[in-house]
Design an enzyme around this catalytic site. Structure first.
Site, PDB file in Angstrom:
ATOM      1  N   CYS A 273      -1.044   4.672 -22.390  1.00  0.00           N
ATOM      2  CA  CYS A 273      -2.225   4.050 -21.608  1.00  0.00           C
ATOM      3  C   CYS A 273      -3.607   3.862 -22.083  1.00  0.00           C
ATOM      4  CB  CYS A 273      -2.387   5.075 -20.409  1.00  0.00           C
ATOM      5  SG  CYS A 273      -3.317   4.687 -19.132  1.00  0.00           S
TER       6      CYS A 273
ATOM      7  N   ASP B  16       0.954  -1.193  -0.036  1.00  0.00           N
ATOM      8  CA  ASP B  16      -0.124   0.122  -0.022  1.00  0.00           C
ATOM      9  C   ASP B  16       1.056   1.233   0.026  1.00  0.00           C
ATOM     10  OD1 ASP B  16      -0.288   1.859   2.818  1.00  0.00           O
ATOM     11  OD2 ASP B  16       0.639  -0.122   3.116  1.00  0.00           O
TER      12      ASP B  16
HETATM   13 ZN   LIG Z   1      -4.297   6.611 -18.420  1.00  0.00          ZN
END
Ligand SMILES: [Zn+2]
Length: 371
Positions: free
Chosen positions: A305, A267
């Site tokens: 992305c 985390d």
């Molecule tokens: Zn992105």
């Protein structure tokens, strides 16, 4: 229950089952200390494949208070997130955020950093709070020594942390004895940068048969070499069939290193906290979207992305939102950076399953530049 299904070197692909479903490991948990991953509604978290998050006893106990969360039917209903929810015990926050703490065998007294009231946490009290919160994975109360700290202090502190872990586990077992459905409980190991203390700690902790083991007190300012040495040397002392959770770490390069040594869960506030300042993670490394060079840039944050943000928005637009102080900037940059982490973990899991983790790592860092 935890199952290691594949191994690639010391790296493991596994599944951790909880009362609210499972997470595939290695996994990265975004931080939701106050019952929210800042700026991200739960439908967005689901959309980008976030399987679990970590909330925090220290914060939720003070605001809104665990009794209120219980009234709403527990943290999952309260925040409308049906994935896996961890609760950090707050040990780290007691030491880093509160004033005037007094530690004794029984527990720790501290003053709230919000309203100054005195609060006393014992290991048992912290379990009770987590029961009211209704999380899936409890962490035991620990003492998190700052860095640097002397060997003597680290040793005493570890002894206390272990005593508290034992009390937590006995109390937890008593409450859930004979119950079919129960949360899981992880013990946290400490020991600062002293390897023999870390080893001694885990040797004792594993006698109590926790459902998993946290490695706490790292990424608190110690040199990178010390952290790496600890991670690479202590994991052989951990039970093979239980998940290992490296708390508060880290950058993609730290994650690769730890996964290769056998860490299963992470985390960290890095992707979310940085995103809100305009620093996002991309396939090529970190990108500071507020920089003037992006004013007329019509590329997405990360051309590689395929997230919602990168499919729909340009760098120029997101920079404009930051310059104008628009809240959407925080959401878009957080969304993308968490997607980046989520996808990284997914690719790591796939690579372990196909025994090509080193190859994937090499390919990843051919593009991704570490600053
Ligand atoms: Zn992105």
């Amino acid at each position: 229950m935890f199952k290691v299904l594949e191994k690639d070197g010391n790296a493991r692909y596994g599944i951790l089952y909880t009362k609210s479903g499972y997470i595939e490991t290695p996994a990265f948990l975004p931080v939701a200390s106050f019952g929210t991953v800042k700026t991200m509604p739960p439908n967005s978290l689901k959309e980008i494949g976030i399987q679990g998050i970590i909330t925090n006893v220290y914060h939720l106990h003070q605001r809104p208070g665990e009794k209120i969360i219980k009234k709403f039917g527990g943290i999952h209903k309260f925040m409308s997130f049906n994935g896996v929810i961890f609760t950090d015990s707050g040990g780290y926050q007691v030491y880093s955020l509160s004033n005037l703490k007094k530690i004794n065998e029984d527990g720790v007294e501290f003053k709230s950093h919000i309203d100054g009231r005195k609060i006393f946490f014992t290991p048992e009290k912290v379990i009770e709070i987590q029961i009211d919160i209704g999380s899936d994975i409890f962490m035991t109360l620990d003492e998190c020594p700052p860095y640097p700290v002397s060997y003597e202090y680290a040793k005493e502190s570890l002894e206390l942390t272990i005593k508290w872990a034992k009390r937590s586990k006995l109390f937890f077992d008593e409450i859930f004895k004979g119950k079919n459905e129960r949360p899981l409980i992880f013990g946290i190991g400490q020991g600062s940068i002293y390897i023999d203390l870390r080893e001694k700690g885990i040797e004792i902790l594993k006698e109590y048969d926790f459902d998993g083991y946290g490695i706490g007190g790292l990424a608190v300012g110690e040199p990178e070499e010390d952290r790496k040495k600890i991670i690479s040397e202590i994991l052989s002392y951990y039970p093979e069939g239980k998940p290992r959770y490296l708390m508060g770490v880290g950058y993609p390069e730290d994650i690769f290193f730890a996964v290769k040594n056998g860490i299963d869960i992470f985390d960290c506030v890095l992707p979310t906290r940085n995103a809100r300042t305009g620093l996002v993670f991309t396939s090529y490394g970190k990108l500071r979207i507020k920089n003037a060079i992006y004013a007329e840039d019509d590329l997405p944050l990360d051309p590689e992305c395929d997230c919602y943000v990168c499919k729909n928005f340009t760098r120029g637009y997101i920079r404009h939102l930051f310059s104008s102080g628009e809240y959407l900037a925080l959401y878009l940059s957080t969304y993308h950076s968490l997607y980046f982490y989520s996808k990284l973990m997914k690719n790591i899991r796939e690579a372990i399953k196909e025994k090509r983790l080193l190859e994937f790592e090499k390919k990843f860092f051919e593009k991704y530049k570490i600053e």
